[in-house]
Design a protein around this motif. Structure first.
Motif, short mmCIF file in Angstrom:
data_model
loop_
_atom_site.label_atom_id
_atom_site.label_comp_id
_atom_site.label_asym_id
_atom_site.label_seq_id
_atom_site.Cartn_x
_atom_site.Cartn_y
_atom_site.Cartn_z
N LYS A 285 -10.65 5.52 6.98
CA LYS A 285 -11.38 4.43 6.34
C LYS A 285 -11.37 3.14 7.15
N LYS B 260 -0.03 7.19 1.21
CA LYS B 260 -1.31 7.90 1.23
C LYS B 260 -2.44 6.96 1.63
N GLU B 261 -2.43 5.75 1.07
CA GLU B 261 -3.46 4.77 1.41
C GLU B 261 -3.37 4.36 2.87
N GLN C 278 -4.88 7.17 4.94
CA GLN C 278 -6.34 7.19 4.86
C GLN C 278 -6.96 6.05 5.65
N ALA D 67 0.84 -1.20 0.00
CA ALA D 67 0.00 0.00 0.00
C ALA D 67 0.87 1.25 0.00
#
Length: 237
Positions: A16, A7-8, A11, A4
């Protein structure tokens, strides 16, 4: 498995896949230790420290430890990290260490930490694993801070009381009293108040997510219409 992006990971940890609001893990210290801001910050720092330390350690040994002893090894690493943060808090914030009590050593059994070690750290390199631990710890800590802030505010009428337990004598005058002569609302400071405010926060997050999902669906539904108008205009010209 594709790694990943940072940024993921950010988040996922902060929003998330927030451990407190989405995964619903680590609720025992979240509910019990969020009665005040100072307790929330202390527990959040301890949990984040253990998450980062254990993720780094697990990532370093991911190609050495066999599946047969993987989980016991993870638990030993987490227990060592918890012991380290206990010693640090005894040395530098002993009063807060006493307030947190049994919930500090119980970080060893926190499902957030073991879950990230098994789901992410043991499958990724050191830097992504460390960053994942940091983001998950921050996501958990932010929720704890907000719970502590609102429970202390509406339960006692003031916030940032006893901050000297964590930050020393310089924080003795940090307490703010937005509601003078406020009659204390003990129910909010007690565990039932933690359940209520946590439920409100989860509901608010779900409402925000649903709102943005509707916006995305509306945007996707409008996109083909715009494309058709462009193609028709192109054919006429």
């Amino acid at each position: 498995m594709a790694t990943a992006t940072y940024k993921e990971i950010t988040q996922l940890g902060l929003w998330k896949n927030n451990p407190a609001l989405v995964q619903l893990l680590g609720l025992c210290p979240l509910l019990a230790m969020s009665g005040s801001v100072v307790n929330s910050i202390g527990m959040g720092i301890a949990t984040t420290f253990v998450l980062v330390t254990s993720n780094i350690s697990v990532s370093l040994i991911r190609n050495i430890v066999s599946d047969a002893v993987r989980l016991p090894a993870f638990v030993m690493i987490i227990a060592a990290a918890v012991t380290a943060i206990q010693i640090l808090m005894q040395a530098f914030a002993y009063s807060l260490y006493e307030v947190l009590g049994v919930f500090l050593p119980l970080i060893t059994t926190n499902c957030v930490i073991l879950g990230r070690a098994d789901a992410f750290a043991c499958k990724n390199r050191v830097l992504p694993a460390a960053y994942d631990g940091l983001m998950m710890g921050l996501g958990f800590s932010i929720v704890m801070f907000l719970l502590g802030f609102f429970r202390e505010l509406f339960g006692t009428g003031h916030v940032f009381a006893d901050m000297q337990l964590l930050f020393g004598p310089m924080a003795e005058n940090w307490m703010m009293t937005p509601f003078p002569n406020y009659p204390q609302f003990l129910y909010i400071v007690l565990p039932p108040g933690a359940f209520i405010f946590t439920g409100f926060m989860i509901a608010l997050k779900n409402m925000i997510d649903d709102h943005y999902k509707k916006l995305e669906l509306a945007a996707k539904a409008d996109a083909p219409k715009e494309d058709r108008r462009v193609r028709v205009t192109g054919n006429v010209s």
